[in-house]
Design a protein around this motif. Structure first.
Motif, short mmCIF file in Angstrom:
data_model
loop_
_atom_site.label_atom_id
_atom_site.label_comp_id
_atom_site.label_asym_id
_atom_site.label_seq_id
_atom_site.Cartn_x
_atom_site.Cartn_y
_atom_site.Cartn_z
N GLU A 7 0.84 -1.20 0.00
CA GLU A 7 0.00 0.00 0.00
C GLU A 7 0.87 1.25 0.00
N THR A 8 1.91 1.25 0.80
CA THR A 8 2.82 2.40 0.86
C THR A 8 3.48 2.62 -0.49
N CYS A 9 3.93 1.56 -1.12
CA CYS A 9 4.57 1.67 -2.42
C CYS A 9 3.60 2.26 -3.45
N ARG A 10 2.36 1.79 -3.45
CA ARG A 10 1.37 2.32 -4.39
C ARG A 10 1.06 3.78 -4.09
N LYS A 11 0.87 4.09 -2.82
CA LYS A 11 0.48 5.45 -2.43
C LYS A 11 1.54 6.48 -2.84
N TYR A 12 2.83 6.15 -2.63
CA TYR A 12 3.91 7.11 -2.89
C TYR A 12 4.67 6.80 -4.18
#
Length: 83
Positions: A7-12
């Motif tokens: 999720e963090t990778c997708r978000k940023y």
């Protein structure tokens, strides 16, 4: 990686390998490990330094022409000038 990492990778918009690299740096050295490993130079300061070098080169060329020496020619008396 866990769902939180994905999720963090997708978000940023980060690659998982970059996030993993940052995580390992953080775990090994703490917040200090995430700081830049090279000094940053302010772009305005860099522009001023480049202009200073350009102006010093112009002043050097003008000084050489006043003393009778030309840049790129052999100098007979090396003690007088370094043009």
């Amino acid at each position: 990686m866990r769902d939180g990492h994905a999720e963090t990778c997708r978000k940023y918009n980060l690659s998982p390998s970059l996030l993993r690299k940052w995580r390992l740096k953080y775990l090994s050295k703490g917040r200090e490990g995430l700081k830049d490993s090279y000094p940053r130079v302010d772009p305005q300061l860099r522009a001023l330094e480049e202009e200073n070098e350009r102006l010093n080169g112009t002043a050097h060329a003008a000084n050489c022409s006043k003393t009778g020496f030309r840049i790129g020619t052999a100098v007979a008396d090396h003690s007088r000038a370094s043009c």
